[in-house]
Design an enzyme around this catalytic site. Structure first.
Site, short mmCIF file in Angstrom:
data_model
loop_
_atom_site.label_atom_id
_atom_site.label_comp_id
_atom_site.label_asym_id
_atom_site.label_seq_id
_atom_site.Cartn_x
_atom_site.Cartn_y
_atom_site.Cartn_z
N ARG A 121 -13.20 -3.60 -6.92
CA ARG A 121 -12.89 -4.30 -5.67
C ARG A 121 -14.16 -4.42 -4.83
O ARG A 121 -14.86 -3.44 -4.62
CB ARG A 121 -11.81 -3.52 -4.93
N TYR A 144 -10.95 1.69 10.73
CA TYR A 144 -12.20 2.06 10.04
C TYR A 144 -12.65 1.05 9.00
O TYR A 144 -13.65 1.27 8.32
CB TYR A 144 -12.07 3.45 9.40
N LYS A 145 -11.92 -0.07 8.84
CA LYS A 145 -12.33 -1.04 7.82
C LYS A 145 -13.23 -2.09 8.48
O LYS A 145 -14.36 -1.78 8.85
CB LYS A 145 -11.10 -1.64 7.17
N PHE A 189 0.86 -1.18 0.00
CA PHE A 189 0.00 0.00 0.00
C PHE A 189 0.90 1.24 0.00
O PHE A 189 1.85 1.33 0.80
CB PHE A 189 -0.93 -0.01 1.23
N ASP A 193 1.44 -4.91 8.24
CA ASP A 193 0.28 -4.04 8.11
C ASP A 193 -0.93 -4.95 7.97
O ASP A 193 -1.07 -5.70 6.99
CB ASP A 193 0.47 -3.14 6.86
C1 LIG Z 1 -2.99 -1.63 3.71
C2 LIG Z 1 -3.21 -0.22 4.15
N1 LIG Z 1 -2.30 0.39 4.93
C3 LIG Z 1 -2.45 1.66 5.32
C4 LIG Z 1 -3.55 2.39 4.96
C5 LIG Z 1 -3.65 3.83 5.36
O1 LIG Z 1 -4.30 3.99 6.57
P1 LIG Z 1 -4.50 5.46 7.19
O2 LIG Z 1 -5.30 6.25 6.23
O3 LIG Z 1 -5.21 5.19 8.49
O4 LIG Z 1 -3.17 6.06 7.40
C6 LIG Z 1 -4.55 1.80 4.17
C7 LIG Z 1 -5.75 2.56 3.77
O5 LIG Z 1 -6.60 2.13 3.07
C8 LIG Z 1 -4.37 0.46 3.75
O6 LIG Z 1 -5.27 -0.14 2.97
#
Ligand SMILES: Cc1ncc(COP(=O)(O)O)c(C=O)c1O
Length: 425
Positions: free
Chosen positions: A384, A235-236, A140, A210
């Site tokens: 997705r 938040y997911k 990501f 992560d």
């Molecule tokens: C795998 C992954 N890591 C990190 C993040 C970023 O998270 P944040 O916006 O809380 O920093 C996301 C956001 O969708 C994500 O999917």
């Protein structure tokens, strides 16, 4: 694992070759009753819970109380009278069972991006003399950007990116850290956490994971998988609401020795002594930086209560059954209409979302959303679909596939209102 997570009740999956009806599967879904705890608009089939989870109804009353009473009436006295100060760790304790972790091992605050910065910098401090960080190009982007940011502070850092399809374990020679995302945000592919963490350790490196697309949909065992640190989004699948704070897990062996550089007053051993010198708190509190985000933490705290009594085995079984059903039905109902599966076909390697590529993916997703089927689009061409087992039924999956097939067959996506790109989602 913490006792709040129950053992599985029954299996919602169909294991034979003949496809059961959605009604049959819904009737024997042990999680079906949890749906009632969510507020989901009529007419919406929500396939984006892996991006922003749905609203647990109880969060509304909780936030109302925190704002109206705790803040509005009790004002600053609430710091002493309520849970405001302890929320980062008490919410962490609610999340811990979803990670296979114990009490006092998880702390909650700020975005995943900020938590990643803290964790990567802290972990580097545990490997003095080493400065190589191994990750993968397809990670990501925020994970990669944070590494670049750290490198701008510490130019000796070398970032090694595994290319798509390349095994990151082959790049670990002399490395300090391995930073990977467990479930790929685009494809849903699950990385082998135990194998890759072991490879990191064999090379003398630490493993950081992560878990943004993992917690709340997979059965996790961080200590048993050899992870050293983990972070993820609130938040997911955890349904903490837009911008919910992230969680950070630190392996118990590291807690007392690791130092993170965002050393703010709330991570101090005695914040209210107002000493000019920083002395980290003895436990995980040292990973707190500033004043806790009380409103967001209260929402996440309330949302996490829904997991009490939920079996993660049931969650994973339902998730696997739903993603498999979606794939099978799309491939049957949309055959020859330009979709290509990009998620793993093998259940064991697929997380909680499914992606299909289509050259007109953006417009198709907008057409789906206009019909109440909400998924998301990831550039350049990925549709997705996330399947949140706490509130999604098998009947909704079948209906979503029917709508997708109709949109593709009639080419109703091919309209000007569906091709204009928006900035977000
Ligand atoms: C795998 C992954 N890591 C990190 C993040 C970023 O998270 P944040 O916006 O809380 O920093 C996301 C956001 O969708 C994500 O999917």
């Amino acid at each position: 694992m913490n006792g709040r997570i129950r053992q599985p009740t029954s299996q919602p999956t169909q294991t034979g070759t003949a496809m059961s009806s959605a009604a049959e599967l819904d009737a024997r879904d042990p999680l079906a009753s949890v749906r009632g705890a969510f507020s989901i608009p009529e007419g919406v089939i929500y396939l984006d819970g892996n991006s922003l989870g749905a609203l647990p109804s109880s969060v509304v009353a909780r936030i109302d109380r925190v704002i109206g009473t705790e803040w509005g009436e009790r004002l600053i006295r609430s710091w002493n009278e309520t849970d405001w100060y302890t929320l980062p760790l008490s919410v962490g304790d609610r999340i811990a069972p979803l990670l296979g972790a114990g009490a006092g091992e998880v702390v909650v605050g700020e975005s995943t991006t900020v938590s990643l910065f803290r964790v990567v910098a802290a972990a580097l401090g545990l490997r003095p003399g080493r400065s190589v960080i191994v990750t993968e190009r397809e990670n990501f982007p925020t994970d990669l950007y944070i590494l670049e940011g750290l490198k701008s502070l510490r130019p000796e850092i070398e970032i090694r990116h595994a290319a798509d399809g390349e095994d990151p374990a082959t790049l670990l020679d002399g490395a300090a850290l391995l930073l990977l995302t467990h479930v790929d945000y685009k494809t849903g592919r699950i990385r082998d956490m135990a194998k890759l963490s072991a490879a990191a350790h064999a090379a003398g490196a630490l493993a950081i994971w992560d878990l943004s697309h993992s917690a709340g949909v997979l059965e996790l065992d961080l200590p048993g998988s050899g992870a050293d640190f983990a972070v993820g989004c609130g938040y997911k699948y955890l349904n903490g609401g837009p911008g919910a704070p992230s969680y950070t897990w630190v392996a118990p062996a590291h807690i007392a020795t690791v130092n993170q550089p965002l050393s703010g007053w709330m991570g101090h051993s005695a914040p209210f002594a107002f000493s000019p010198d920083y002395v980290p708190a003895p436990g995980l509190r040292r990973f707190i930086t500033g004043t806790p985000q009380v409103l967001s933490l209260a929402a996440l705290d309330e949302a996490m209560k829904l997991w009490e009594g939920v079996s993660l085995r049931d969650v994973r079984a339902k998730s696997t059954a739903q993603t498999r059903r979606f794939i099978e039905r799309v491939e049957e109902g949309c055959a020859g209409l330009g979709l290509t599966l990009v998620s793993p076909r093998d259940d064991a390697h697929r997380g909680g979302h499914v992606s299909f590529a289509h050259e007109h993916g953006y417009a198709i997703m907008q057409a789906l959303i206009a019909r109440g089927v909400i998924g998301d689009f990831r550039a350049p061409d990925i549709l997705r679909f996330g399947f949140s087992p706490l509130y999604l039924s098998f009947a909704e999956i079948d209906r979503a596939v029917d709508v997708l097939a109709e949109i593709l067959r009639t080419r109703s996506w091919d309209a000007p209102e569906f091709s204009t790109r928006r900035v977000v989602t």
